[in-house]
Write a protein that holds these residues in place. Structure first.
Motif, PDB file in Angstrom:
ATOM      1  N   PRO A  99       0.842  -1.208   0.000  1.00 46.45           N
ATOM      2  CA  PRO A  99       0.000   0.000   0.000  1.00 46.45           C
ATOM      3  C   PRO A  99       0.871   1.249   0.000  1.00 46.45           C
ATOM      4  O   PRO A  99       2.001   1.241   0.498  1.00 46.45           O
ATOM      5  CB  PRO A  99      -0.797  -0.124   1.302  1.00 46.45           C
ATOM      6  N   LEU A 100       0.311   2.320  -0.519  1.00 46.60           N
ATOM      7  CA  LEU A 100       1.077   3.543  -0.748  1.00 46.60           C
ATOM      8  C   LEU A 100       1.768   4.064   0.520  1.00 46.60           C
ATOM      9  O   LEU A 100       2.994   4.106   0.603  1.00 46.60           O
ATOM     10  CB  LEU A 100       0.140   4.605  -1.326  1.00 46.60           C
ATOM     11  N   GLY A 101       0.984   4.485   1.514  1.00 49.55           N
ATOM     12  CA  GLY A 101       1.566   5.107   2.702  1.00 49.55           C
ATOM     13  C   GLY A 101       2.373   4.137   3.551  1.00 49.55           C
ATOM     14  O   GLY A 101       3.510   4.428   3.945  1.00 49.55           O
ATOM     15  N   PHE A 102       1.795   2.980   3.858  1.00 53.23           N
ATOM     16  CA  PHE A 102       2.491   1.997   4.681  1.00 53.23           C
ATOM     17  C   PHE A 102       3.753   1.514   3.978  1.00 53.23           C
ATOM     18  O   PHE A 102       4.798   1.336   4.613  1.00 53.23           O
ATOM     19  CB  PHE A 102       1.564   0.810   4.971  1.00 53.23           C
ATOM     20  N   GLY A 103       3.649   1.307   2.669  1.00 51.10           N
ATOM     21  CA  GLY A 103       4.807   0.836   1.914  1.00 51.10           C
ATOM     22  C   GLY A 103       5.944   1.830   1.921  1.00 51.10           C
ATOM     23  O   GLY A 103       7.118   1.461   2.046  1.00 51.10           O
ATOM     24  N   ARG A 104       5.597   3.119   1.781  1.00 50.89           N
ATOM     25  CA  ARG A 104       6.630   4.153   1.773  1.00 50.89           C
ATOM     26  C   ARG A 104       7.352   4.194   3.119  1.00 50.89           C
ATOM     27  O   ARG A 104       8.585   4.328   3.170  1.00 50.89           O
ATOM     28  CB  ARG A 104       5.997   5.509   1.460  1.00 50.89           C
ATOM     29  N   PHE A 106       7.312   1.823   5.831  1.00 46.46           N
ATOM     30  CA  PHE A 106       7.856   0.623   6.463  1.00 46.46           C
ATOM     31  C   PHE A 106       8.448  -0.407   5.497  1.00 46.46           C
ATOM     32  O   PHE A 106       9.377  -1.123   5.864  1.00 46.46           O
ATOM     33  CB  PHE A 106       6.757  -0.059   7.294  1.00 46.46           C
ATOM     34  N   ILE A 107       7.913  -0.515   4.290  1.00 39.88           N
ATOM     35  CA  ILE A 107       8.360  -1.573   3.389  1.00 39.88           C
ATOM     36  C   ILE A 107       9.555  -1.150   2.547  1.00 39.88           C
ATOM     37  O   ILE A 107      10.484  -1.943   2.327  1.00 39.88           O
ATOM     38  CB  ILE A 107       7.205  -2.036   2.477  1.00 39.88           C
ATOM     39  N   ALA A 108       9.572   0.090   2.083  1.00 41.50           N
ATOM     40  CA  ALA A 108      10.689   0.556   1.253  1.00 41.50           C
ATOM     41  C   ALA A 108      12.043   0.382   1.950  1.00 41.50           C
ATOM     42  O   ALA A 108      13.003  -0.076   1.315  1.00 41.50           O
ATOM     43  CB  ALA A 108      10.466   2.020   0.854  1.00 41.50           C
ATOM     44  N   PRO A 109      12.175   0.714   3.248  1.00 41.57           N
ATOM     45  CA  PRO A 109      13.480   0.493   3.899  1.00 41.57           C
ATOM     46  C   PRO A 109      13.873  -0.985   3.952  1.00 41.57           C
ATOM     47  O   PRO A 109      15.063  -1.317   3.832  1.00 41.57           O
ATOM     48  CB  PRO A 109      13.265   1.057   5.312  1.00 41.57           C
ATOM     49  N   VAL A 110      12.903  -1.886   4.134  1.00 45.46           N
ATOM     50  CA  VAL A 110      13.202  -3.321   4.159  1.00 45.46           C
ATOM     51  C   VAL A 110      13.688  -3.777   2.785  1.00 45.46           C
ATOM     52  O   VAL A 110      14.639  -4.550   2.674  1.00 45.46           O
ATOM     53  CB  VAL A 110      11.966  -4.142   4.583  1.00 45.46           C
ATOM     54  N   VAL A 111      13.038  -3.292   1.741  1.00 44.89           N
ATOM     55  CA  VAL A 111      13.445  -3.641   0.375  1.00 44.89           C
ATOM     56  C   VAL A 111      14.885  -3.198   0.125  1.00 44.89           C
ATOM     57  O   VAL A 111      15.704  -3.956  -0.414  1.00 44.89           O
ATOM     58  CB  VAL A 111      12.499  -2.997  -0.655  1.00 44.89           C
ATOM     59  N   ALA A 112      15.216  -1.975   0.520  1.00 41.65           N
ATOM     60  CA  ALA A 112      16.572  -1.465   0.297  1.00 41.65           C
ATOM     61  C   ALA A 112      17.608  -2.294   1.047  1.00 41.65           C
ATOM     62  O   ALA A 112      18.656  -2.643   0.492  1.00 41.65           O
ATOM     63  CB  ALA A 112      16.641   0.003   0.722  1.00 41.65           C
ATOM     64  N   ARG A 113      17.333  -2.619   2.311  1.00 40.68           N
ATOM     65  CA  ARG A 113      18.284  -3.422   3.091  1.00 40.68           C
ATOM     66  C   ARG A 113      18.418  -4.831   2.513  1.00 40.68           C
ATOM     67  O   ARG A 113      19.515  -5.399   2.470  1.00 40.68           O
ATOM     68  CB  ARG A 113      17.829  -3.496   4.557  1.00 40.68           C
ATOM     69  N   PHE A 114      17.294  -5.392   2.072  1.00 40.52           N
ATOM     70  CA  PHE A 114      17.303  -6.749   1.528  1.00 40.52           C
ATOM     71  C   PHE A 114      18.165  -6.814   0.270  1.00 40.52           C
ATOM     72  O   PHE A 114      18.944  -7.756   0.085  1.00 40.52           O
ATOM     73  CB  PHE A 114      15.878  -7.190   1.215  1.00 40.52           C
ATOM     74  N   ALA A 115      18.055  -5.817  -0.597  1.00 45.25           N
ATOM     75  CA  ALA A 115      18.871  -5.784  -1.805  1.00 45.25           C
ATOM     76  C   ALA A 115      20.351  -5.629  -1.470  1.00 45.25           C
ATOM     77  O   ALA A 115      21.216  -6.202  -2.144  1.00 45.25           O
ATOM     78  CB  ALA A 115      18.405  -4.651  -2.717  1.00 45.25           C
ATOM     79  N   THR A 116      20.653  -4.868  -0.421  1.00 40.08           N
ATOM     80  CA  THR A 116      22.047  -4.697   0.004  1.00 40.08           C
ATOM     81  C   THR A 116      22.598  -5.979   0.603  1.00 40.08           C
ATOM     82  O   THR A 116      23.748  -6.368   0.336  1.00 40.08           O
ATOM     83  CB  THR A 116      22.157  -3.554   1.032  1.00 40.08           C
ATOM     84  N   ASP A 117      21.788  -6.660   1.412  1.00 38.88           N
ATOM     85  CA  ASP A 117      22.237  -7.899   2.065  1.00 38.88           C
ATOM     86  C   ASP A 117      22.392  -9.057   1.083  1.00 38.88           C
ATOM     87  O   ASP A 117      23.116 -10.007   1.350  1.00 38.88           O
ATOM     88  CB  ASP A 117      21.248  -8.297   3.167  1.00 38.88           C
ATOM     89  N   LEU A 125       9.767  -2.614  -6.257  1.00 38.59           N
ATOM     90  CA  LEU A 125       8.707  -2.313  -5.292  1.00 38.59           C
ATOM     91  C   LEU A 125       7.653  -1.457  -5.979  1.00 38.59           C
ATOM     92  O   LEU A 125       7.959  -0.388  -6.509  1.00 38.59           O
ATOM     93  CB  LEU A 125       9.274  -1.577  -4.083  1.00 38.59           C
ATOM     94  N   THR A 126       6.424  -1.929  -5.961  1.00 43.33           N
ATOM     95  CA  THR A 126       5.297  -1.172  -6.503  1.00 43.33           C
ATOM     96  C   THR A 126       4.407  -0.724  -5.352  1.00 43.33           C
ATOM     97  O   THR A 126       3.946  -1.556  -4.564  1.00 43.33           O
ATOM     98  CB  THR A 126       4.475  -2.030  -7.486  1.00 43.33           C
ATOM     99  N   LEU A 127       4.181   0.583  -5.246  1.00 43.18           N
ATOM    100  CA  LEU A 127       3.293   1.137  -4.228  1.00 43.18           C
ATOM    101  C   LEU A 127       1.999   1.566  -4.911  1.00 43.18           C
ATOM    102  O   LEU A 127       2.023   2.244  -5.928  1.00 43.18           O
ATOM    103  CB  LEU A 127       3.942   2.331  -3.531  1.00 43.18           C
ATOM    104  N   SER A 128       0.862   1.162  -4.337  1.00 45.79           N
ATOM    105  CA  SER A 128      -0.429   1.436  -4.967  1.00 45.79           C
ATOM    106  C   SER A 128      -1.464   1.797  -3.917  1.00 45.79           C
ATOM    107  O   SER A 128      -1.460   1.254  -2.810  1.00 45.79           O
ATOM    108  CB  SER A 128      -0.897   0.197  -5.745  1.00 45.79           C
ATOM    109  N   ASP A 129      -2.354   2.736  -4.280  1.00 44.23           N
ATOM    110  CA  ASP A 129      -3.467   3.047  -3.384  1.00 44.23           C
ATOM    111  C   ASP A 129      -4.625   2.073  -3.603  1.00 44.23           C
ATOM    112  O   ASP A 129      -5.606   2.102  -2.866  1.00 44.23           O
ATOM    113  CB  ASP A 129      -3.934   4.491  -3.573  1.00 44.23           C
TER     114      ASP A 129
END
Length: 305
Positions: A99-104, A106-117, A125-129
């Protein structure tokens, strides 16, 4: 000769309403898509699509190719993933929907760390309302907040999340506190349009498990949760909002919970795993990363944590 690249390409064709849409999804020109499709049909000696104006439809042979092709692509992806896992690697491309707000937040930081790890991984990552309207074939993991989707998708609960009825101290000072759900009809209410839910029907459950249904007439509405929260903080009306969004405002006194003896439907955070991703190590690892980040729920942690 048919290759995995051909199967992936035709999968994009089958999912799109037109060749122009295919071109946009692949970031190529429409003529390049047409040329590649014609080359595929020529090599197979079969017609795979029927063009009607700007739209396309699959022939019987096209339906067969997409159905069997998806199975083959999935099996090959699983084989590559299994071999990589045995080498201690996590590889491939992971598609995440949120979801748009929650994804921005809480999820976006997890995605970035996961790609780094996991350097051998690429993640989109697709964010949608309106995440419920996004086709299942286009994602591997979908993070959902609110009423659960129907269907046979595998669901993993990530974190608890309650809904709260609240308003600002300024609004309460000017308009008073609603004493019952029915009294909301006399108040200015603000609605958040999300998940294709009936956002004007608010449901409250009392201590005896009796459910009170109230139809509100919003004076304001938006599909952006941050906008709705800001309107409430500014004193423009009463909102029903997830605690992940307004927990800090409640702690700071910018918003005050209303009708505390009644409970709104929970909106737990859940990860759905699509059929394609259910057997992949990268999917499993990502869901584990999500759960680790959201346990305990960040919105329920002490302020000084």
């Amino acid at each position: 000769m048919l290759t995995l690249a051909d199967l992936d390409f035709f999968g994009a064709v089958a999912r799109a309403p037109s060749l122009a849409a295919v071109a946009r999804s692949l970031d190529v020109t429409p003529s390049a898509v047409t040329q590649r499709l014609q080359d595929l049909e020529r090599r197979l000696g079969l017609r795979l699509v029927v063009r009607s104006g700007r739209r396309i439809a699959l022939t019987d042979e096209g339906e067969l190719l997409i159905t069997r092709g998806q199975l083959i692509s999935s099996d090959v992806a699983h084989l590559i993933d299994t071999l990589a896992t045995r080498r201690g690697e996590v590889v491939g491309h992971l598609r995440v929907l949120a979801p748009l707000g929650f994804g921005r937040r809480f999820i976006a930081p997890v995605v970035a760390r996961f790609a780094t790890d996991h350097p051998a991984i690429t993640v989109s990552l697709t964010l949608s309302d309106r995440p419920a309207q996004v086709p299942e074939a286009t994602w591997d993991v979908a993070v959902h907040v609110g009423d659960r989707r129907e269907g046979a998708l595998s669901a993993r609960t990530l974190a608890p999340n309650r809904r709260v009825l609240c308003a600002s101290p300024d609004y309460i000072a000017q308009h008073g506190v609603p004493s019952t759900p029915q009294s909301l009809a006399a108040h200015r209410c603000i609605a958040l349009r999300e998940n294709d839910e009936d956002v004007t029907l608010w449901r409250f459950t009392d201590a005896s498990k009796h459910v009170h249904h109230v139809r509100v007439s919003p004076s304001l509405s938006s599909n952006d949760g941050d906008v709705v929260r800001e309107w409430a903080v500014e004193g423009r009306g009463i909102i029903m909002r997830s605690e992940w969004s307004i927990a800090e405002d409640l702690r700071d006194g910018k918003l005050i919970a209303l009708l505390p003896l009644l409970r709104l439907p929970d909106a737990d955070v859940v990860a759905f795993v699509g059929p394609r991703g259910s057997r992949l190590a990268r999917t499993t690892r990502f869901v584990q990363a999500l759960r680790a980040t959201l346990t305990p729920a960040p919105w329920r942690r002490p302020i000084d944590s």
